[in-house]
Motif scaffolding. Structure first.
Motif, PDB file in Angstrom:
ATOM      1  N   PRO A 115      49.880 111.641 -15.037  1.00 48.42           N
ATOM      2  CA  PRO A 115      50.239 110.481 -15.358  1.00 48.42           C
ATOM      3  C   PRO A 115      51.729 110.709 -16.086  1.00 48.42           C
ATOM      4  N   THR A 116      52.684 109.916 -15.911  1.00 45.00           N
ATOM      5  CA  THR A 116      53.889 110.154 -16.488  1.00 45.00           C
ATOM      6  C   THR A 116      53.847 109.416 -18.008  1.00 45.00           C
ATOM      7  N   SER A 117      52.856 108.776 -18.143  1.00 44.65           N
ATOM      8  CA  SER A 117      52.557 108.119 -19.645  1.00 44.65           C
ATOM      9  C   SER A 117      52.345 109.614 -20.454  1.00 44.65           C
ATOM     10  N   GLU A 118      51.506 110.338 -20.107  1.00 41.84           N
ATOM     11  CA  GLU A 118      51.299 111.771 -20.594  1.00 41.84           C
ATOM     12  C   GLU A 118      52.558 112.491 -20.919  1.00 41.84           C
ATOM     13  N   ILE A 119      53.101 112.545 -20.049  1.00 42.16           N
ATOM     14  CA  ILE A 119      54.694 113.178 -20.189  1.00 42.16           C
ATOM     15  C   ILE A 119      55.308 112.560 -21.294  1.00 42.16           C
ATOM     16  N   TYR A 120      55.545 111.325 -21.317  1.00 46.05           N
ATOM     17  CA  TYR A 120      56.565 110.651 -22.369  1.00 46.05           C
ATOM     18  C   TYR A 120      55.882 110.496 -23.586  1.00 46.05           C
ATOM     19  N   SER A 121      54.509 110.789 -23.619  1.00 44.78           N
ATOM     20  CA  SER A 121      53.755 110.587 -25.089  1.00 44.78           C
ATOM     21  C   SER A 121      54.359 111.764 -26.028  1.00 44.78           C
ATOM     22  N   ARG A 122      54.825 112.901 -25.282  1.00 43.93           N
ATOM     23  CA  ARG A 122      55.065 113.971 -26.113  1.00 43.93           C
ATOM     24  C   ARG A 122      56.287 113.824 -26.632  1.00 43.93           C
ATOM     25  N   ILE A 123      57.143 112.779 -26.491  1.00 40.02           N
ATOM     26  CA  ILE A 123      58.438 112.697 -26.985  1.00 40.02           C
ATOM     27  C   ILE A 123      58.483 111.300 -27.964  1.00 40.02           C
ATOM     28  N   GLU A 124      57.236 110.870 -28.018  1.00 39.62           N
ATOM     29  CA  GLU A 124      57.204 109.416 -28.787  1.00 39.62           C
ATOM     30  C   GLU A 124      57.528 109.522 -30.254  1.00 39.62           C
ATOM     31  N   ASN A 125      57.038 110.685 -30.764  1.00 41.86           N
ATOM     32  CA  ASN A 125      57.459 110.994 -32.272  1.00 41.86           C
ATOM     33  C   ASN A 125      59.004 111.368 -32.597  1.00 41.86           C
ATOM     34  N   VAL A 126      59.471 111.993 -31.456  1.00 42.77           N
ATOM     35  CA  VAL A 126      60.751 112.260 -31.597  1.00 42.77           C
ATOM     36  C   VAL A 126      61.702 110.855 -31.682  1.00 42.77           C
ATOM     37  N   LEU A 127      61.124 110.032 -30.549  1.00 45.24           N
ATOM     38  CA  LEU A 127      61.947 108.731 -30.597  1.00 45.24           C
ATOM     39  C   LEU A 127      61.589 107.935 -31.759  1.00 45.24           C
ATOM     40  N   SER A 128      60.401 107.980 -32.511  1.00 40.36           N
ATOM     41  CA  SER A 128      60.234 107.211 -33.519  1.00 40.36           C
ATOM     42  C   SER A 128      61.045 107.713 -34.670  1.00 40.36           C
ATOM     43  N   VAL A 129      61.314 108.902 -34.694  1.00 38.23           N
ATOM     44  CA  VAL A 129      62.299 109.349 -35.967  1.00 38.23           C
ATOM     45  C   VAL A 129      63.397 109.298 -35.641  1.00 38.23           C
ATOM     46  N   GLN A 130      63.931 109.409 -34.225  1.00 41.22           N
ATOM     47  CA  GLN A 130      65.163 108.845 -33.952  1.00 41.22           C
ATOM     48  C   GLN A 130      65.526 107.452 -34.329  1.00 41.22           C
ATOM     49  N   GLY A 131      64.664 106.524 -34.126  1.00 42.28           N
ATOM     50  CA  GLY A 131      64.993 105.081 -34.369  1.00 42.28           C
ATOM     51  C   GLY A 131      65.025 104.823 -35.570  1.00 42.28           C
ATOM     52  N   VAL A 132      64.175 105.567 -36.442  1.00 39.96           N
ATOM     53  CA  VAL A 132      64.228 105.240 -38.072  1.00 39.96           C
ATOM     54  C   VAL A 132      65.670 105.784 -38.548  1.00 39.96           C
ATOM     55  N   ARG A 133      66.245 106.720 -37.873  1.00 36.28           N
ATOM     56  CA  ARG A 133      67.672 107.165 -38.148  1.00 36.28           C
ATOM     57  C   ARG A 133      68.600 106.181 -37.765  1.00 36.28           C
ATOM     58  N   MET A 134      68.557 105.809 -36.473  1.00 33.18           N
ATOM     59  CA  MET A 134      69.408 104.708 -36.161  1.00 33.18           C
ATOM     60  C   MET A 134      69.429 103.591 -36.721  1.00 33.18           C
ATOM     61  N   LEU A 135      68.205 103.210 -37.176  1.00 30.58           N
ATOM     62  CA  LEU A 135      68.235 102.047 -38.160  1.00 30.58           C
ATOM     63  C   LEU A 135      68.885 102.104 -39.557  1.00 30.58           C
ATOM     64  N   ASN A 167      68.680 103.329 -26.541  1.00 29.00           N
ATOM     65  CA  ASN A 167      68.297 103.611 -24.868  1.00 29.00           C
ATOM     66  C   ASN A 167      68.865 104.563 -24.280  1.00 29.00           C
ATOM     67  N   SER A 168      70.104 104.821 -24.569  1.00 32.80           N
ATOM     68  CA  SER A 168      70.699 106.019 -23.877  1.00 32.80           C
ATOM     69  C   SER A 168      70.145 107.347 -24.343  1.00 32.80           C
ATOM     70  N   LEU A 169      69.774 107.512 -25.847  1.00 31.52           N
ATOM     71  CA  LEU A 169      68.972 108.420 -26.094  1.00 31.52           C
ATOM     72  C   LEU A 169      67.600 108.696 -25.541  1.00 31.52           C
ATOM     73  N   GLU A 170      66.958 107.431 -25.573  1.00 32.13           N
ATOM     74  CA  GLU A 170      65.443 107.492 -24.918  1.00 32.13           C
ATOM     75  C   GLU A 170      65.565 108.042 -23.329  1.00 32.13           C
ATOM     76  N   ASP A 171      66.631 107.462 -22.583  1.00 33.99           N
ATOM     77  CA  ASP A 171      66.844 107.806 -21.042  1.00 33.99           C
ATOM     78  C   ASP A 171      66.879 109.174 -20.841  1.00 33.99           C
ATOM     79  N   ASP A 172      67.929 109.804 -21.875  1.00 34.06           N
ATOM     80  CA  ASP A 172      68.200 111.001 -21.739  1.00 34.06           C
ATOM     81  C   ASP A 172      67.103 111.907 -22.066  1.00 34.06           C
ATOM     82  N   LEU A 173      66.273 111.627 -23.174  1.00 34.16           N
ATOM     83  CA  LEU A 173      64.966 112.306 -23.614  1.00 34.16           C
ATOM     84  C   LEU A 173      64.088 112.302 -22.478  1.00 34.16           C
ATOM     85  N   LYS A 174      63.749 111.164 -21.898  1.00 38.31           N
ATOM     86  CA  LYS A 174      62.865 111.254 -20.863  1.00 38.31           C
ATOM     87  C   LYS A 174      62.986 111.859 -19.749  1.00 38.31           C
ATOM     88  N   LYS A 175      64.404 111.742 -19.320  1.00 35.62           N
ATOM     89  CA  LYS A 175      64.912 112.653 -17.926  1.00 35.62           C
ATOM     90  C   LYS A 175      64.611 114.052 -18.407  1.00 35.62           C
TER      91      LYS A 175
END
Length: 367
Positions: A289-309, A32-40
């Motif tokens: 739309p902010t959803s369009e802005i955040y969609s750019r980091i979905e792949n990054v978050l997905s990869v990072q999520g796999v790494r965290m798991l 969550n901290s990583l996702e918040d930092d990336l989104k900000k």
């Protein structure tokens, strides 16, 4: 022994659950901290880029309309026009040549004499005719009253919203009003050169005049020609205060941005004025739309999520292995302790037995 083994199993289960819960907690916290930092970070970057982009678009619009203004100035000061030959063949030929140069921006070019009668015209449409009188038009009245260029938006017979730009013809010799040069720009095709004016689902552009009339709007073409502060638009945006404040501030000639949600998803909007002749004449808003802005980091978050798991799984595995080793050591220690206690009990038993034997012997002797 069985009691100790059961206790060991209980401690082991509790330890494993604690490790899993703690690891999961750390996982979600860091994720969550990583996702918040990336989104900000991504949002702040988009905001800065969009502010700059909106400014650049406004400057491009300013440049293109300034060229049209220069064209009108040139026509108003041309020889035949200055001599009052507003409807001559030579003037009409000049209009045609000029129109051919600018027809990607304008859709008509015509001249009104001092009595507001059309005396020369070049256009691909047949909405206006030579000899037609325009004295009832607001932009005609304002031009004659101010003797200055006027920008005015209006619907015409074809149902197309246009901005009419007028330029008064003032005789350099007499200083008298001779007539005016008029051109019109279809607003939706014009502003489509600078951004999306058709689809609300992605980033789109909104253009305004000084009265808050919308000249183009990617949210819907039904907004074109309507005032932003009118009931139709206000009902659509649910009277959103943040957007209203941004637009008021923009119409006052200021740039700015706002983040808001009027019920159709959160959006980032930036605004900037288009300055002509030293005054804001048009205004640009870019809506994303902010959803369009955040969609750019979905792949990054997905990869990072796999790494965290993977990290979580590794930590859990190591913890369990360590726990198993500790349990084995505990078993060994407990076994040794049981053997030691058993030896002590056996020795105590022997000592007690020897003591009792001695006591019994003494009793027998006394009898």
């Amino acid at each position: 022994m069985n009691l100790l083994s059961g206790r060991e199993r209980e401690i082991g289960i509790i330890s494993i659950i604690s490790i899993i819960v703690f690891s999961n907690g750390l996982l979600f916290y860091f994720q969550n901290s990583l996702e918040d930092d990336l989104k900000k970070g991504v949002f702040e970057q988009q905001k800065q880029l969009q502010v700059q982009s909106t400014k650049e678009i406004a400057q491009h619009v300013q440049s293109d309309i300034s060229l049209v203004m220069s064209m009108l100035y040139g026509l108003a000061n041309s020889g035949d026009v200055q001599q009052g030959k507003l409807g001559s063949d030579k003037t009409t030929k000049l209009l045609q040549d000029t129109y051919d140069t600018y027809n990607l921006t304008i859709d008509r070019l015509f001249i009104l004499d001092k009595n507001d009668i059309m005396v020369a015209s070049v256009t691909h449409s047949a909405e206006f005719f030579l000899g037609e009188e325009f004295s009832f038009r607001n932009w005609v009245k304002e031009t004659k009253n101010t003797l200055a260029p006027v920008f005015s938006g209006d619907f015409e017979r074809a149902g197309i919203f246009r901005v009419f730009i007028t330029y008064p013809v003032i005789s350099r010799e007499t200083g008298q009003y001779v007539g005016m040069i008029v051109t019109s720009i279809p607003t939706v095709p014009f502003f489509a050169h600078y951004g999306n004016v058709e689809k609300i689902e992605t980033q789109f552009l909104v253009a305004y005049d000084t009265k808050g009339m919308m000249l183009a709007n990617g949210a819907s073409k039904t907004f074109v020609g309507k005032n932003f502060f009118g009931n139709y638009t206000q009902q659509f945006i649910n009277h959103n205060q943040a957007l209203n404040n941004l637009t008021r501030n923009m119409l006052a000639g200021n740039s700015g941005f706002a983040i808001y949600d009027y019920g159709r998803g959160e959006r980032l909007t930036t605004s900037y004025p288009v300055v002509l002749n030293g005054k804001p004449q048009f205004f640009i808003q870019i809506v994303t739309p902010t959803s369009e802005i955040y969609s750019r980091i979905e792949n990054v978050l997905s990869v990072q999520g796999v790494r965290m798991l993977s990290l979580f799984a590794a930590i859990s595995t190591i913890a369990i292995v360590v726990l198993v080793i500790l349990l084995r050591k505990w078993n060994i220690i407990l076994s040794k302790e049981v053997k030691r206690r058993t030896r002590e009990l056996e020795e105590s038993y022997k000592e007690m037995k020897n003591y009792l034997d001695k006591v019994l012997k003494e009793v027998k002797k006394q009898h």
